[in-house]
Enzyme design. Structure first.
Site: not given
Ligand code: MRU
Length: 357
Positions: A237, A89, A46
């Protein structure tokens, strides 16, 4: 650092299994793109840059799984591979960025025969990994200037070596400040619901021998009010064209607290996290995860049975709350829309300390 987040060895992608940390250091070995997609979705790996690197190797594995057929059929198969990886994701733009980079190499090499194509894809995935590592070191070198000697820094989630190909973005800046001889103490937000701060950032800081104190997410404001936190730094992100930043849920609250206490709030992220096709923060797709991540803690139920819960994995911090964005090409100041564009066009790529603003 003493560990590798991702490693390509003999046709497999090895991922340090972050679901098991800090209790166990074990690896997930991926031999297929489906296994990479699962590892990303289940968060064995992640952190936006690490997800991007994993997806690049996922594309390579997808191509290796192709048996034979016309270039058109191979492209069709690779579209399916890309879709599977991209659906894992949605918020981390590095995922799209890495998949598109691999797709471009595929298109350029598709007629050269299987061996040459696989070699080109392997080279590109390796390059994406190496570039991320280099970008993080450079981000650290650039950003550490913002960290004065003797401060306490708040960080949220994990933007360290575990979230990248190595060294880290926000934690990379802190590492670099320490390497420059500065005394730095870190307050680590535990980062509910999945505890990336408590499990991962604390583990990394411990390994790096950087002094830290773990706090629950709700404690930061009170510590700031007492003058115990001097600045905050997080990763990202996705950074929209206007400088709005999507990052782990809770980042927005940290930025607001910083503003209320007149403390700088910095974001550290590689160029690959800037998404000019997303105009502003509201347009960023926010991943919604299972409510059980909120109603339980590591498999144990906390809330009454059938309690409803909401679980957006990310939030958006409006650019007006961000003091500066640290990239490998320099420190970007306001106005972000103009200065991010400047940095993307490469006008600020000379060596040395670079302020874009
Ligand atoms: O859900 P995660 O753990 O993937 O979220 C990670 C973050 O929010 C990080 O801050 C971000 O990806 C930047 S990592 C260098």
């Amino acid at each position: 650092m003493g560990f590798k987040t991702l490693e390509w060895k003999k046709g497999r992608l090895y991922l340090l299994d972050q679901r098991k940390l800090p209790l166990k250091e074990s690896f997930v070995a991926c031999a297929t793109y489906q296994e990479v997609a699962r590892a990303v979705r289940d968060m064995a790996v992640r952190g936006a840059p690490a997800i991007g690197v994993a997806a690049a190797f996922g594309m390579l594995l997808g191509a290796r799984q192709w048996k034979s057929g016309t270039p058109a059929l191979l492209e069709k198969h690779m579209n399916q591979v890309a879709r599977a990886l991209l659906s894992t994701r949605p918020t981390a733009v590095n995922l799209v960025w890495a998949v598109e980079r691999m797709r471009a190499v595929l298109i350029r090499n598709v007629i050269r025969g299987k061996q040459a194509l696989l070699q080109a894809l392997e080279d590109e995935a390796g390059k994406i990994l190496e570039e991320d590592l280099r970008a993080n070191r450079e981000m650290g070198r650039q950003g550490q200037i913002l960290i004065p000697d003797g401060v306490s820094v708040l960080t949220h989630c994990n933007a360290g070596a575990l979230a990248t190909a190595g060294y880290g973005t926000a934690l990379g800046v802190i590492r670099a400040a320490r390497e420059a001889g500065k005394r730095v103490h870190v307050y680590v937000d535990e980062t509910r619901p999945l505890l990336q701060g408590a499990r991962l950032t604390a583990w990394e800081l411990m390994k790096a021998r950087i002094p830290f104190t773990l706090i629950t997410d709700s404690m930061a404001g009170w510590l700031m009010a007492q003058g115990k936190i001097h600045l905050a730094i997080t990763g990202a992100d996705r950074i929209a064209a206007n400088g709005d930043v999507a990052n782990k849920i809770g980042t927005y609250s940290v930025a607001l607290l910083c503003r209320a206490h007149r403390i700088p709030f910095y974001v550290a992220a590689p160029i690959s996290t800037i998404d000019f096709s997303t105009e502003r923060g509201e347009k960023v797709p926010i991943e919604q995860r299972a409510p059980t991540e909120v109603t339980t803690l590591q498999g144990r139920r906390l809330a009454p049975q059938r309690a409803k819960a909401y679980n957006p994995a990310f939030d958006v911090t409006p650019h007006r709350f961000i003091s500066a964005i640290i990239t490998e090409r320099g420190i970007v100041q306001r106005p972000f829309r103009r200065n991010l564009k400047k940095i993307l066009s490469g006008t600020a790529t000379e060596n040395g300390q670079i302020w874009i603003g």
